[in-house]
Scaffold this motif. Sequence first.
Motif, short mmCIF file in Angstrom:
data_model
loop_
_atom_site.label_atom_id
_atom_site.label_comp_id
_atom_site.label_asym_id
_atom_site.label_seq_id
_atom_site.Cartn_x
_atom_site.Cartn_y
_atom_site.Cartn_z
N GLN A 116 21.34 -69.20 60.80
CA GLN A 116 21.48 -70.31 61.74
C GLN A 116 21.38 -69.80 63.18
OE1 GLN A 116 21.79 -73.70 60.97
NE2 GLN A 116 21.32 -73.73 63.15
N ALA A 117 22.07 -68.69 63.45
CA ALA A 117 22.05 -68.12 64.80
C ALA A 117 20.62 -67.70 65.18
CB ALA A 117 23.00 -66.93 64.88
N ALA A 118 19.91 -67.13 64.23
CA ALA A 118 18.53 -66.71 64.51
C ALA A 118 17.65 -67.93 64.77
CB ALA A 118 17.99 -65.90 63.34
N LEU A 119 17.85 -68.97 63.99
CA LEU A 119 17.07 -70.19 64.20
C LEU A 119 17.34 -70.76 65.59
CD1 LEU A 119 15.12 -72.28 62.92
CD2 LEU A 119 17.15 -73.58 62.23
N ASP A 120 18.60 -70.70 66.01
CA ASP A 120 18.95 -71.19 67.36
C ASP A 120 18.21 -70.39 68.43
OD1 ASP A 120 20.57 -73.13 66.32
OD2 ASP A 120 22.45 -72.02 66.60
N ARG A 121 18.09 -69.09 68.22
CA ARG A 121 17.36 -68.28 69.21
C ARG A 121 15.88 -68.68 69.25
NH1 ARG A 121 20.32 -63.98 67.14
NH2 ARG A 121 18.58 -62.63 66.57
N LEU A 122 15.33 -68.95 68.07
CA LEU A 122 13.91 -69.36 68.02
C LEU A 122 13.72 -70.74 68.66
CD1 LEU A 122 13.11 -68.08 64.43
CD2 LEU A 122 12.35 -67.04 66.58
N LYS A 123 14.72 -71.61 68.49
CA LYS A 123 14.65 -72.92 69.15
C LYS A 123 14.66 -72.74 70.67
CE LYS A 123 17.07 -75.58 65.58
NZ LYS A 123 18.34 -76.26 65.23
N ALA A 124 15.53 -71.83 71.13
CA ALA A 124 15.63 -71.59 72.57
C ALA A 124 14.30 -71.03 73.12
CB ALA A 124 16.77 -70.63 72.87
N LEU A 125 13.58 -70.27 72.30
CA LEU A 125 12.28 -69.74 72.72
C LEU A 125 11.18 -70.81 72.64
CD1 LEU A 125 12.20 -66.26 70.89
CD2 LEU A 125 12.34 -66.64 73.36
N GLY A 126 11.49 -71.93 72.00
CA GLY A 126 10.49 -73.00 71.87
C GLY A 126 9.38 -72.70 70.87
N VAL A 127 9.67 -71.86 69.87
CA VAL A 127 8.62 -71.50 68.91
C VAL A 127 8.83 -72.12 67.53
CG1 VAL A 127 7.99 -69.36 70.08
CG2 VAL A 127 9.79 -69.32 68.34
N VAL A 128 9.75 -73.08 67.44
CA VAL A 128 9.93 -73.82 66.18
C VAL A 128 9.94 -75.32 66.51
CG1 VAL A 128 11.17 -72.03 64.91
CG2 VAL A 128 12.46 -73.62 66.35
N TYR A 129 9.64 -76.12 65.51
CA TYR A 129 9.71 -77.57 65.70
C TYR A 129 10.20 -78.23 64.41
CZ TYR A 129 5.05 -77.57 63.44
OH TYR A 129 4.00 -77.37 62.59
N PRO A 130 10.86 -79.39 64.57
CA PRO A 130 11.36 -80.07 63.38
C PRO A 130 10.23 -80.75 62.62
CG PRO A 130 11.92 -81.33 65.35
CD PRO A 130 11.25 -80.08 65.82
N CYS A 131 10.28 -80.65 61.32
CA CYS A 131 9.26 -81.28 60.46
C CYS A 131 9.97 -82.23 59.50
CB CYS A 131 8.51 -80.21 59.68
SG CYS A 131 7.41 -80.86 58.40
N TYR A 132 9.50 -83.48 59.52
CA TYR A 132 10.14 -84.54 58.72
C TYR A 132 9.34 -84.88 57.48
CZ TYR A 132 12.94 -85.00 62.91
OH TYR A 132 13.78 -84.74 63.95
N CYS A 133 8.26 -84.17 57.25
CA CYS A 133 7.36 -84.52 56.15
C CYS A 133 8.00 -84.26 54.79
CB CYS A 133 6.09 -83.68 56.22
SG CYS A 133 5.16 -83.87 57.73
N THR A 134 7.73 -85.14 53.87
CA THR A 134 8.04 -84.84 52.48
C THR A 134 6.83 -84.10 51.90
OG1 THR A 134 7.03 -86.87 51.66
CG2 THR A 134 9.38 -86.97 52.24
N ARG A 135 7.06 -83.45 50.76
CA ARG A 135 5.97 -82.74 50.10
C ARG A 135 4.80 -83.70 49.83
NH1 ARG A 135 7.00 -77.86 46.57
NH2 ARG A 135 9.06 -78.06 47.46
#
Length: 269
Positions: A82-101
């Motif tokens: 979770q902490a690592a994901l937060d760092r990646l969010k702060a870098l702006g290199v991840v985005y939320p995806c709402y798609c189903t398979r």
Amino acid sequence: MTTTRFAPSPTGKLHLGHAYSARVAHDLARKQNGRFLVRFEDIDHTRVRPEYYEGILTDLRWLGLAWDEEPWKQLDRLEHYQAALDRLKALGVVYPCYCTRREIETELTNLTHAPHGPEGPLYPGTCRGLATPPADREPAWRLDFQKGADLVGLLTFHDLRHGKIDVDPGLLGDVILARKDIGTSYHLAVVIDDAAQKITHVTRGEDLLGSTHIHRLLQTLLNLPEPAYLHHQLILDDSGQRLAKRHDALAISTLRERGEDPWNMLPPA
Ligand code: GLU
Ligand code: ZN
């Protein structure tokens, strides 16, 4: 100190292919008076069964592959991911995806040029730059590989068998880094844990060679050290298929009960 690991998923029994993989990691560490660790990659929690953890350790003991520290379980480490994901969010290199398979499949069939990678179709990027996220859904989080690659520039990795390899950050597309059910993914967890356990040599089957391109990108974005890699050959059955859970006859426990020696059935180290 040279440190290697064997990282099985407790979603089935160990089979000959795992034994080979574990021996590669074990022998590399022992040859250099290093450490050999075991880590349970158990984030696929719906498929994990409690008896597989102990079964895997029993098999490793019987194979003579002793490990040096109490095995880690990834399910104990979710806060670190979770902490690592937060760092990646702060870098702006991840985005939320709402798609189903299903939505992804539909999108891919509708595209004339669906993006393809070595492991199949790639995520078509539907949610990248989404203006209004649906209010009623929990997102998964995806790597925006292009943004990540732009931040870090050109990368390489060194493989003891394959030599120096240039990283192709888009090889697997915008992979999921955090599943909505568990908040992480194989890619994120393995990178965090290899660093946390100070793994110097990541050894695993060459089916995961593609994943290493993503892992190098994540390591660099998260300021983690670069391990050396060894992607070893895969152990195949008589018809050339990779061994899988359905190969019960080649489970280590089956061979043990039959009094057969798995090492006689595997290529030499
Ligand atoms: N858990 C993976 C497997 O069972 C191994 C991943 C790795 O070694 O990076 O194949
Ligand atoms: Zn999406």
